[in-house]
Design an enzyme around this catalytic site. Structure first.
Site, short mmCIF file in Angstrom:
data_model
loop_
_atom_site.label_atom_id
_atom_site.label_comp_id
_atom_site.label_asym_id
_atom_site.label_seq_id
_atom_site.Cartn_x
_atom_site.Cartn_y
_atom_site.Cartn_z
N TYR A 101 22.17 -5.15 -10.57
CA TYR A 101 22.17 -5.67 -9.20
C TYR A 101 21.63 -7.09 -9.15
O TYR A 101 22.29 -8.00 -8.62
CB TYR A 101 21.34 -4.75 -8.31
N VAL B 71 11.58 2.48 3.65
CA VAL B 71 11.55 2.83 5.07
C VAL B 71 12.24 4.16 5.31
O VAL B 71 11.68 5.06 5.97
CB VAL B 71 12.17 1.73 5.94
N PHE C 71 10.19 7.12 3.66
CA PHE C 71 8.99 7.51 4.41
C PHE C 71 9.36 8.26 5.69
O PHE C 71 8.75 9.30 6.01
CB PHE C 71 8.16 6.28 4.76
N GLY D 120 -0.04 1.43 -3.71
CA GLY D 120 0.28 1.16 -2.31
C GLY D 120 -0.08 -0.23 -1.84
O GLY D 120 0.11 -0.56 -0.67
N THR D 121 -0.58 -1.06 -2.75
CA THR D 121 -0.96 -2.42 -2.35
C THR D 121 0.18 -3.42 -2.50
O THR D 121 0.07 -4.56 -2.06
CB THR D 121 -2.18 -2.93 -3.16
N GLN D 122 1.28 -3.01 -3.16
CA GLN D 122 2.42 -3.92 -3.26
C GLN D 122 2.98 -4.17 -1.85
O GLN D 122 2.90 -3.31 -0.98
CB GLN D 122 3.50 -3.37 -4.20
N ARG E 51 5.89 -5.80 1.07
CA ARG E 51 7.26 -6.14 1.44
C ARG E 51 7.23 -6.72 2.85
O ARG E 51 6.27 -6.56 3.58
CB ARG E 51 8.18 -4.90 1.41
#
Length: 314
Positions: free
Chosen positions: A144, A187, A190, A206-208, A210
């Site tokens: 991609y 999104v 979740f 979970g700290t990355q 977007r």
């Protein structure tokens, strides 16, 4: 009235684009091979006097007469584009060649839906259009990432060599109604997990981060770019510059859905970027564009859509 071709028109973004173009009075020719696009995304357009659909794969030439081409055809989520990596690369590269050839023959203006993935796992933050990126050329996401990079190369070479009127748009994370429920994007993941009462899967700690752009804003930016002057070629970043951690997104989905789901952690996927945030200075100055829909507002609309989808057993 323009005759406008939208490749990947039954997909998430493509179907919203078809709606926008029809609303403003254009004739729309939508093509899709339904690899990830869905018939239900364009079902409401059946019978519209200015809408036509052709089932077609862009890796094969298409002979039609059009004024504008929006080239959106390509699976865009890791789950889908890694399923058949060779076909993904073909769609980006051969698809671009075929659509550019069509634009050259018909003298149509053509827009390439590129991606923030051309920046890879960036060392520059936020990402500006003059940053060349940091991409693994042989990783599991390369079909991609590199496919889209090659497509950009082709667009600019066709412009330089054949004077094709091009536009290149780098799309950052976009969400909203008509997202595929099983596309593996954060999104949709979740929200679907929350609505089903399942554990919410958080990759890494979970700290990355977007930056999430609501689909209506994104389509507005896309149309503005296509309608801009011939001196505006791009690439231009279109996305929301407000940055959120994955944990913040998960907490917002839990709150807005009212779920009792728990958060569970899984290892971070290979080549997953730690940060992704657009610098949209060019979009602001050249297109007069910036996002209007705040994350919570957009999430509520998206959750309402997925309530009906999950209710159908998706």
């Amino acid at each position: 009235m323009k005759k406008v071709l939208v490749t990947g028109g039954a997909g998430f973004l493509g179907s919203h684009l078809c709606d926008r173009l029809l609303d403003r009075g254009d004739d729309v020719l939508c093509i899709d091979n339904f690899f990830t696009g869905q018939r239900k995304n364009i079902a409401h357009l059946n019978g519209h006097p200015r809408f036509e659909f052709i089932r077609h794969d862009v890796t094969f030439p298409l002979f039609v007469e059009v004024d504008q081409i929006f080239n959106l055809a390509c699976p865009a989520s890791p789950v889908h584009y890694q399923f058949d990596a060779v076909q993904t690369a073909k769609t980006s590269v051969i698809g671009a060649i075929n659509m550019l050839g069509l634009a050259k023959r018909t003298k149509a203006k053509i827009l390439q839906a590129s991606t923030s993935e051309v920046y890879g796992d960036p060392e520059v933050h936020p990402q500006t259009e003059d940053y060349w990126g940091r991409v693994n050329p042989i990783g599991i996401r390369s079909c991609y990432d590199e496919g889209k990079r090659c497509a950009e190369t082709l667009f600019f070479d066709y412009q330089r060599q054949h004077n094709v009127k091009i536009k290149v748009m780098r799309i950052f994370n976009t969400y909203g109604p008509r997202m595929h429920p099983n596309d593996g994007r954060v999104v949709s993941n979740f929200i679907v997990q929350a609505l089903r009462g399942e554990d919410i899967t958080l990759y890494g700690d979970g700290t990355q981060t977007r930056s999430f752009c609501y689909v209506d804003d994104l389509i507005d930016g896309m149309v503005r770019l296509m309608d801009s002057g011939d001196d505006v070629l791009g690439p231009i970043n279109v996305g929301n510059p407000v940055e959120f951690t994955m944990r913040e997104l998960a907490d917002a989905v839990i709150e807005l859905t009212g779920t009792k789901s728990k958060i569970v952690h899984r290892p971070l996927p290979s080549d997953d970027p730690r940060q992704r945030q657009p610098d949209i200075t060019q979009a602001r100055t050249k297109l007069g564009w910036e996002p209007q829909v705040q994350l919570r507002q957009g999430l509520m609309r998206t959750i309402d859509y997925f309530r009906s989808v999950v209710g159908e057993g998706a």
